[in-house]
Enzyme design. Structure first.
Site, mmCIF file in Angstrom:
data_model
loop_
_atom_site.group_PDB
_atom_site.id
_atom_site.type_symbol
_atom_site.label_atom_id
_atom_site.label_comp_id
_atom_site.label_asym_id
_atom_site.label_seq_id
_atom_site.Cartn_x
_atom_site.Cartn_y
_atom_site.Cartn_z
ATOM 1 N N SER A 11 0.850 -1.191 0.000
ATOM 2 C CA SER A 11 0.000 0.000 0.000
ATOM 3 C C SER A 11 0.882 1.236 0.000
ATOM 4 O O SER A 11 1.687 1.445 0.912
ATOM 5 C CB SER A 11 -0.907 0.002 1.240
ATOM 6 O OG SER A 11 -1.815 -1.068 1.177
ATOM 7 N N CYS A 141 -12.761 -8.797 -9.358
ATOM 8 C CA CYS A 141 -14.049 -9.239 -8.803
ATOM 9 C C CYS A 141 -15.158 -8.204 -8.944
ATOM 10 O O CYS A 141 -16.294 -8.558 -9.287
ATOM 11 C CB CYS A 141 -13.878 -9.645 -7.339
ATOM 12 S SG CYS A 141 -13.222 -8.349 -6.263
ATOM 13 N N CYS A 147 -19.123 -12.517 -8.119
ATOM 14 C CA CYS A 147 -17.882 -12.447 -7.359
ATOM 15 C C CYS A 147 -17.822 -13.636 -6.396
ATOM 16 O O CYS A 147 -18.396 -14.672 -6.662
ATOM 17 C CB CYS A 147 -17.788 -11.110 -6.622
ATOM 18 S SG CYS A 147 -19.130 -10.811 -5.444
ATOM 19 N N ASP A 163 -12.925 -9.179 1.656
ATOM 20 C CA ASP A 163 -12.300 -8.282 2.629
ATOM 21 C C ASP A 163 -13.142 -7.048 2.931
ATOM 22 O O ASP A 163 -12.793 -6.248 3.792
ATOM 23 C CB ASP A 163 -10.880 -7.885 2.202
ATOM 24 C CG ASP A 163 -10.841 -7.091 0.926
ATOM 25 O OD1 ASP A 163 -11.894 -6.885 0.308
ATOM 26 O OD2 ASP A 163 -9.734 -6.662 0.534
ATOM 27 N N CYS A 204 -29.140 -0.570 -14.141
ATOM 28 C CA CYS A 204 -27.906 -1.298 -14.431
ATOM 29 C C CYS A 204 -28.118 -2.323 -15.538
ATOM 30 O O CYS A 204 -27.287 -2.463 -16.439
ATOM 31 C CB CYS A 204 -27.388 -1.986 -13.177
ATOM 32 S SG CYS A 204 -26.711 -0.876 -11.940
ATOM 33 N N CYS A 217 -18.850 -3.013 -7.044
ATOM 34 C CA CYS A 217 -18.823 -3.787 -5.813
ATOM 35 C C CYS A 217 -20.135 -3.625 -5.042
ATOM 36 O O CYS A 217 -20.606 -2.494 -4.850
ATOM 37 C CB CYS A 217 -17.656 -3.330 -4.945
ATOM 38 S SG CYS A 217 -17.503 -4.275 -3.408
ATOM 39 N N CYS A 236 -20.960 5.038 -9.870
ATOM 40 C CA CYS A 236 -21.509 4.819 -11.209
ATOM 41 C C CYS A 236 -21.158 5.935 -12.188
ATOM 42 O O CYS A 236 -20.667 5.681 -13.292
ATOM 43 C CB CYS A 236 -23.029 4.653 -11.120
ATOM 44 S SG CYS A 236 -23.833 4.427 -12.716
#
Length: 304
Positions: A11, A141, A147, A163, A204, A217, A236
């Site tokens: 990171s 994912c 996913c 996570d 969508c 996600c 979006c």
């Protein structure tokens, strides 16, 4: 790790001021230098780590500074991870990047990457988008239709669905007593993954970009819904902006790749196009991007 070909992620949030403001030791000191030193040590052992850069509302204000700082580590791979967190009341906290800001951030970086670093530095979202345009499927994912294949293992061995969902409801078990292959194929984990596709709002399902973002996600699907609909992804607008903005150039890249152009030759072609676009454009002329603003107030810094 090098001999076993492990992927290692570090990171590193762009520039030192941005990183140190966001990532501190328990004593309150910045951690940029220790992260930068870790990158250099890994490279010395033949490991080029993935650089994972979180994009907050502050980070998004400095796209080129952030990108250049990461690129110059010469690891070859960068991920830009949007930070979207909500308050107990459900609204994004100040640090969260807006969809619009994230889209601008990505587009500004793309403009530099595509004429300067193609074939040298990979940016995860750019690589994934090119793969989809070429007829492949997303490996990331949040972009995929479903996913649930990216589990997280905590230090104590406990395994969770993702996570972003590390809590009791999504605990699958422990690698101390169950093989990871069995955990990832548990019926409730498969349902978790399929829900990404099955809980999409009509907007969508009707969107031209669904094949690229997969609805985003699920943790970020909380933007105000239309009447009677499920909420859409917080990012979006920015993702749409990125896909619309970059698609013509990416399609051109794919054509040149099929014709066996090298990355350097592709960049040369794109630089020629850019120079032609800016030919005879002055600072006070309308910006060629079509924004309606004067060039000096918009994309002047992008000319060659």
């Amino acid at each position: 790790m090098a001999s076993e070909q492990f992927d290692v992620g570090i990171s590193l949030d762009g520039t030192q001021p941005l990183h140190d403001a966001q990532r501190k030791t328990p004593g309150g000191n910045g951690t940029y230098q220790s992260a930068a030193d870790a990158v250099k040590r890994l490279k010395n052992y033949g490991i080029k780590p993935d650089l994972l850069c979180t994009v907050t509302s502050k980070t998004a204000e400095k796209p080129l500074e952030v990108y250049r700082a990461l690129r110059d580590f010469d690891t070859g791979w960068i991920q830009f991870i949007p930070i979207v967190q909500r308050s107990p009341g459900g609204k994004p906290v100040f640090e969260s990047v807006s969809g619009e800001a994230y889209g601008r951030f990505l587009c500004d970086i793309f403009d530099e990457w595509v004429i300067s670093d193609l074939g040298r530095t990979e940016v995860q979202l750019f690589a994934e988008t090119l793969r989809i345009l070429a007829g492949g499927s997303a490996g990331l994912c949040w972009m995929a239709p479903v996913c649930g294949r990216a589990l997280v293992v905590e230090q104590d061995g406990r395994v969770y669905s993702c996570d972003h969902y590390v809590d009791l409801e999504y605990r699958l078990g422990s690698i101390k007593d169950t093989h990871l292959k069995e955990l990832v194929n548990l019926p409730r984990q498969l349902i978790f993954g399929k829900n990404k596709r099955e809980n999409l709002p009509k907007r969508c399902l009707d969107c031209a970009w669904l094949a690229f973002c997969g609805g985003g996600c699920p943790k970020d699907r909380f933007a105000a819904p239309e009447s009677g609909e499920l909420p859409i992804n917080h990012l979006c607008a920015g993702l749409k902006r990125f896909f619309e903005y970059t698609r013509p150039v990416m399609e051109f890249i794919l054509i040149l790749q099929k014709n066996r152009f090298t990355p350097e030759a592709i960049m040369q072609e794109l630089r020629k196009q850019l120079k032609e676009i800016w030919k005879n454009i002055g600072r006070n002329d309308p910006c060629p991007c079509g924004s309606g603003q004067k060039a000096k107030q918009c994309c002047w810094h992008k000319r060659l």
